[in-house]
Design a protein around this motif. Structure first.
Motif, short mmCIF file in Angstrom:
data_model
loop_
_atom_site.label_atom_id
_atom_site.label_comp_id
_atom_site.label_asym_id
_atom_site.label_seq_id
_atom_site.Cartn_x
_atom_site.Cartn_y
_atom_site.Cartn_z
N ALA A 74 0.79 -1.17 -0.03
CA ALA A 74 -0.10 0.12 0.00
C ALA A 74 1.09 1.18 0.01
O ALA A 74 0.77 2.26 -0.73
CB ALA A 74 -0.96 0.05 1.13
N ALA A 75 1.92 1.39 0.84
CA ALA A 75 2.79 2.30 0.90
C ALA A 75 3.67 2.52 -0.39
O ALA A 75 3.64 3.69 -0.90
CB ALA A 75 3.80 2.23 1.79
N ALA A 76 3.97 1.67 -1.07
CA ALA A 76 4.56 1.75 -2.34
C ALA A 76 3.86 2.11 -3.50
O ALA A 76 4.19 2.93 -4.42
CB ALA A 76 5.28 0.59 -2.89
N ASP A 77 2.49 1.70 -3.23
CA ASP A 77 1.53 2.04 -4.45
C ASP A 77 1.19 3.53 -4.31
O ASP A 77 0.93 4.13 -5.35
CB ASP A 77 0.36 1.13 -4.42
N SER A 78 0.96 4.01 -3.01
CA SER A 78 0.64 5.54 -3.07
C SER A 78 1.76 6.44 -3.01
O SER A 78 1.61 7.58 -2.60
CB SER A 78 0.07 5.52 -1.69
N GLN A 79 3.09 6.03 -3.21
CA GLN A 79 4.36 6.74 -3.26
C GLN A 79 4.52 7.40 -2.05
O GLN A 79 5.08 8.67 -1.94
CB GLN A 79 4.08 7.65 -4.53
N ASP A 80 4.45 6.74 -0.90
CA ASP A 80 4.42 7.26 0.30
C ASP A 80 5.90 7.04 0.90
O ASP A 80 6.51 7.60 1.83
CB ASP A 80 3.37 6.70 1.41
N VAL A 81 6.40 5.59 0.26
CA VAL A 81 7.66 5.09 0.61
C VAL A 81 8.82 5.22 -0.42
O VAL A 81 8.38 5.15 -1.57
CB VAL A 81 7.84 3.79 1.04
N GLN A 102 9.22 19.04 -2.75
CA GLN A 102 8.66 18.96 -3.81
C GLN A 102 8.93 17.67 -4.90
O GLN A 102 10.09 17.20 -4.90
CB GLN A 102 8.76 20.42 -4.76
N ARG A 103 7.97 17.50 -5.59
CA ARG A 103 8.27 16.42 -6.40
C ARG A 103 9.71 16.79 -7.51
O ARG A 103 9.65 17.76 -7.94
CB ARG A 103 7.12 16.31 -7.50
N GLY A 104 10.30 15.66 -7.66
CA GLY A 104 11.66 15.70 -8.48
C GLY A 104 12.90 16.42 -7.42
O GLY A 104 14.09 16.53 -7.76
N GLN A 105 12.64 16.76 -6.31
CA GLN A 105 13.60 17.22 -5.35
C GLN A 105 14.56 16.29 -4.89
O GLN A 105 14.14 15.17 -4.53
CB GLN A 105 12.93 18.05 -4.05
N SER A 106 15.78 16.44 -4.95
CA SER A 106 16.90 15.48 -4.38
C SER A 106 16.69 15.20 -3.02
O SER A 106 16.82 16.18 -2.20
CB SER A 106 18.35 16.28 -4.70
N ILE A 107 16.52 14.07 -2.52
CA ILE A 107 16.41 13.87 -1.16
C ILE A 107 17.42 13.00 -0.56
O ILE A 107 17.74 12.90 0.65
CB ILE A 107 14.83 13.24 -0.70
N VAL A 108 18.00 12.04 -1.39
CA VAL A 108 19.23 11.12 -1.07
C VAL A 108 20.12 10.71 -2.29
O VAL A 108 19.71 10.86 -3.37
CB VAL A 108 18.57 9.78 -0.68
N VAL A 109 21.21 10.58 -1.80
CA VAL A 109 22.20 10.55 -2.98
C VAL A 109 23.07 9.15 -2.58
O VAL A 109 23.26 8.94 -1.56
CB VAL A 109 23.62 11.62 -3.07
N LEU A 110 22.69 8.23 -3.61
CA LEU A 110 23.29 7.03 -3.35
C LEU A 110 24.50 6.57 -4.24
O LEU A 110 24.05 6.97 -5.54
CB LEU A 110 22.06 6.04 -3.87
N ALA A 120 15.10 11.31 -6.16
CA ALA A 120 14.30 12.56 -6.05
C ALA A 120 12.93 11.81 -5.27
O ALA A 120 12.58 10.77 -5.39
CB ALA A 120 14.02 12.81 -7.29
N ALA A 121 12.34 13.09 -4.93
CA ALA A 121 11.12 12.88 -4.19
C ALA A 121 9.99 12.45 -5.47
O ALA A 121 10.12 13.21 -6.34
CB ALA A 121 10.73 14.16 -3.56
N PRO A 122 9.03 11.49 -5.09
CA PRO A 122 8.27 11.13 -6.18
C PRO A 122 7.02 12.02 -6.35
O PRO A 122 6.16 12.05 -7.27
CB PRO A 122 7.79 9.56 -5.82
N ARG A 123 6.85 12.70 -5.49
CA ARG A 123 5.83 13.65 -5.09
C ARG A 123 5.98 14.85 -4.32
O ARG A 123 6.95 15.04 -3.35
CB ARG A 123 4.44 12.83 -4.64
N ASP A 124 5.11 15.88 -4.26
CA ASP A 124 5.15 16.77 -3.11
C ASP A 124 4.74 16.07 -1.92
O ASP A 124 3.97 15.23 -1.73
CB ASP A 124 4.24 17.89 -3.39
N GLY A 125 5.38 16.49 -0.54
CA GLY A 125 5.10 16.18 0.47
C GLY A 125 5.60 16.68 1.62
O GLY A 125 6.65 17.48 1.59
N VAL A 126 5.65 15.91 2.96
CA VAL A 126 6.28 16.36 4.10
C VAL A 126 6.89 14.98 4.61
O VAL A 126 6.64 13.89 4.63
CB VAL A 126 5.43 16.83 5.26
N VAL A 127 8.33 14.97 4.76
CA VAL A 127 9.05 13.93 5.15
C VAL A 127 8.58 13.53 6.67
O VAL A 127 8.71 14.18 7.38
CB VAL A 127 10.67 14.19 5.50
N SER A 128 8.17 12.21 6.96
CA SER A 128 7.67 11.81 8.07
C SER A 128 8.81 10.77 8.71
O SER A 128 8.57 10.77 9.83
CB SER A 128 6.35 10.96 8.06
#
Length: 148
Positions: A74-81, A102-110, A120-128
């Motif tokens: 469910a989390a993967a399908d909703s782009q929460d993870v 924001q969608r497309g923003q760099s969140i991690v470098v691997l 990149a962030a898959p969608r706009d949101g707040v990091v939980s």
């Protein structure tokens, strides 16, 4: 000649699309991440993998490991993870819990195969939640960051 395959490695199933292998480089898409593979003239040599060119937007395939954990599906399908697209080492974590992204923003470098890959962030949101830190090793599909 192109093909679409399901490959299982260590119990995890990957959707793989292989482009025309008669010409080099060959485009290979693994779970929505596109790579260019430079095939050597000598069959004994190792192929060269180029940095992912772009993500291909497709529904996330459900892996056998996800089927055993309905909440993960469910989390993967909703782009929460946000999950690791490949195994590697975390170079930088650019977000903290509570940060707006924001969608497309760099969140991690691997780093994987001596190349730095921006996740990149898959969608706009707040990091939980942030599940990783710099210098940690991660596996393909491992949860990195959760969004709300």
């Amino acid at each position: 000649m192109t093909g679409r395959y399901r490959i299982t490695v260590d119990g995890v199933t990957y959707e793989v699309e292989v482009g025309d292998v008669s010409a080099s480089p060959v485009t290979v898409v693994v779970d929505g991440v596109e790579f260019e593979i430079e095939l050597p003239d000598d069959p004994q040599s190792q192929p060269t993998v180029q940095r992912p060119q772009r993500s291909v937007t497709r529904p996330t395939p459900r892996r056998s490991a996800d089927r055993a954990r309905p909440s993960a599906v469910a989390a993967a399908d909703s782009q929460d993870v946000v999950r690791a697209p490949m195994p590697g080492r975390i170079i930088r974590v650019n977000v903290s819990v509570g940060d707006s992204v924001q969608r497309g923003q760099s969140i991690v470098v691997l780093e994987s195969m001596k190349m730095e890959n921006t996740i990149a962030a898959p969608r706009d949101g707040v990091v939980s939640q942030v599940h990783i830190a710099a210098d940690e090793s991660v596996q393909h599909g491992q949860s990195l960051v959760e969004l709300e």
